[in-house]
Design a protein around this motif. Structure first.
Motif, short mmCIF file in Angstrom:
data_model
loop_
_atom_site.label_atom_id
_atom_site.label_comp_id
_atom_site.label_asym_id
_atom_site.label_seq_id
_atom_site.Cartn_x
_atom_site.Cartn_y
_atom_site.Cartn_z
N GLN A 50 -1.80 -4.52 -1.28
CA GLN A 50 -1.27 -5.08 -2.52
C GLN A 50 0.20 -5.44 -2.33
O GLN A 50 0.95 -4.69 -1.69
CB GLN A 50 -1.41 -4.09 -3.67
CG GLN A 50 -2.85 -3.78 -4.04
CD GLN A 50 -2.94 -2.83 -5.22
OE1 GLN A 50 -2.06 -2.79 -6.06
NE2 GLN A 50 -4.02 -2.09 -5.30
N VAL A 51 0.60 -6.58 -2.88
CA VAL A 51 2.00 -7.00 -2.91
C VAL A 51 2.23 -7.66 -4.27
O VAL A 51 1.64 -8.69 -4.57
CB VAL A 51 2.33 -8.01 -1.79
CG1 VAL A 51 3.79 -8.45 -1.89
CG2 VAL A 51 2.04 -7.42 -0.41
N GLY A 52 3.06 -7.04 -5.09
CA GLY A 52 3.31 -7.62 -6.40
C GLY A 52 3.96 -6.62 -7.34
O GLY A 52 4.17 -5.45 -6.98
N PRO A 53 4.26 -7.04 -8.57
CA PRO A 53 4.94 -6.16 -9.53
C PRO A 53 4.00 -5.10 -10.08
O PRO A 53 2.81 -5.34 -10.29
CB PRO A 53 5.39 -7.12 -10.63
CG PRO A 53 4.42 -8.26 -10.54
CD PRO A 53 4.07 -8.41 -9.10
N ASP A 94 -6.89 -0.43 -7.32
CA ASP A 94 -5.59 -0.45 -7.96
C ASP A 94 -5.37 0.79 -8.84
O ASP A 94 -4.27 1.34 -8.90
CB ASP A 94 -5.44 -1.73 -8.80
CG ASP A 94 -4.06 -1.86 -9.39
OD1 ASP A 94 -3.08 -1.84 -8.62
OD2 ASP A 94 -3.94 -1.96 -10.63
N LEU A 152 8.74 -4.42 -7.59
CA LEU A 152 7.93 -4.91 -6.49
C LEU A 152 7.26 -3.71 -5.82
O LEU A 152 7.93 -2.77 -5.40
CB LEU A 152 8.80 -5.66 -5.47
CG LEU A 152 8.09 -6.06 -4.17
CD1 LEU A 152 6.94 -7.03 -4.43
CD2 LEU A 152 9.09 -6.66 -3.19
#
Length: 233
Positions: A79-82, A135, A97
């Protein structure tokens, strides 16, 4: 002969001390099974050798540029994101981030510091043992968070137990200094690490990319020209 022995020792990958009890127990079980029925010895031996492989602790070459964030784990970037950090880290409700690295049972499971700094907080939270690639495992699973005060602000790295992981080990304590790439923990048998970064961090990896703990650059802060110095173990 001495040169041959030195060459052999240099080619062997060190084993982390956390693995010694497991290796010893499995070796004893293999011998016992072999005493009961010879073919079972080979089954036990294969499992013992896998355990040796699991607890390997190879040396790494770590970039020392303070503007870089280094992967804390071997594995796949999942996962890469806010994302909002877990509340026990006390980092506030604003999204940061987040870069997640998933470790399967064949990855090296020694965890390394993504940045250098001083440990402000260590927060352990019991929980479930869901698949660490999901997630919701960031919220529901057993985890241990290490909050680091760095030159670029507060950075957190969270060890998350997985479907078969049942033990999170953290070697550090609050208020201790931590060098980038330094070993700070280990999770036994499949898991994930989340890194929460403050504003200004730019991700340099993509989902699906393979990361190496202590070596792979996963993010960068805007700063001075790159420092190409490294630490070789």
């Amino acid at each position: 002969m001495d040169s041959v022995l030195k060459s052999i020792r240099a080619s062997l990958v060190p084993i982390h001390r956390e693995g010694y009890p497991f290796i010893a127990i499995l070796a004893f079980v293999a011998l016992f099974l072999g005493w009961l029925w010879a073919p079972l010895f080979w089954v036990g031996l294969v499992i013992t050798l896998w355990c040796v492989y699991f607890f390997r602790d190879p040396p790494r070459v770590t970039p020392l540029d303070p503007d870089l964030v280094i992967s804390p784990a071997d594995g796949k970037v999942s996962q890469v994101g806010p994302a909002v950090p877990p509340p026990e880290l006390e980092l506030g409700p604003a999204p940061r981030l987040r870069i997640s690295v998933f470790m399967n049972v064949f990855n090296c499971h020694v965890n390394r510091a993504p940045v250098g700094g001083r440990i402000r907080r260590i927060a352990y939270k019991p929980g479930k043992f869901l698949n660490a690639e999901l997630d919701k495992s960031s919220e529901d699973n057993e985890r241990n968070g290490v909050v680091i005060e760095s030159g670029h602000g507060t950075i957190a790295v969270v060890q998350i137990a997985g479907l078969v992981a049942r033990r999170i080990v953290c070697f550090t304590r609050e208020a201790e200094p931590l060098a980038v790439g330094q070993r700070f923990g280990l999770i036994r048998f499949g898991s994930r690490l989340d890194v929460y970064l403050p504003e200004g961090a730019q991700p340099l990896v993509a989902v699906g990319q393979t990361a190496i703990a202590g070596e792979t650059v996963i993010a960068r802060f805007d700063g001075a020209p790159a420092d190409r110095s490294v630490r070789v173990e």
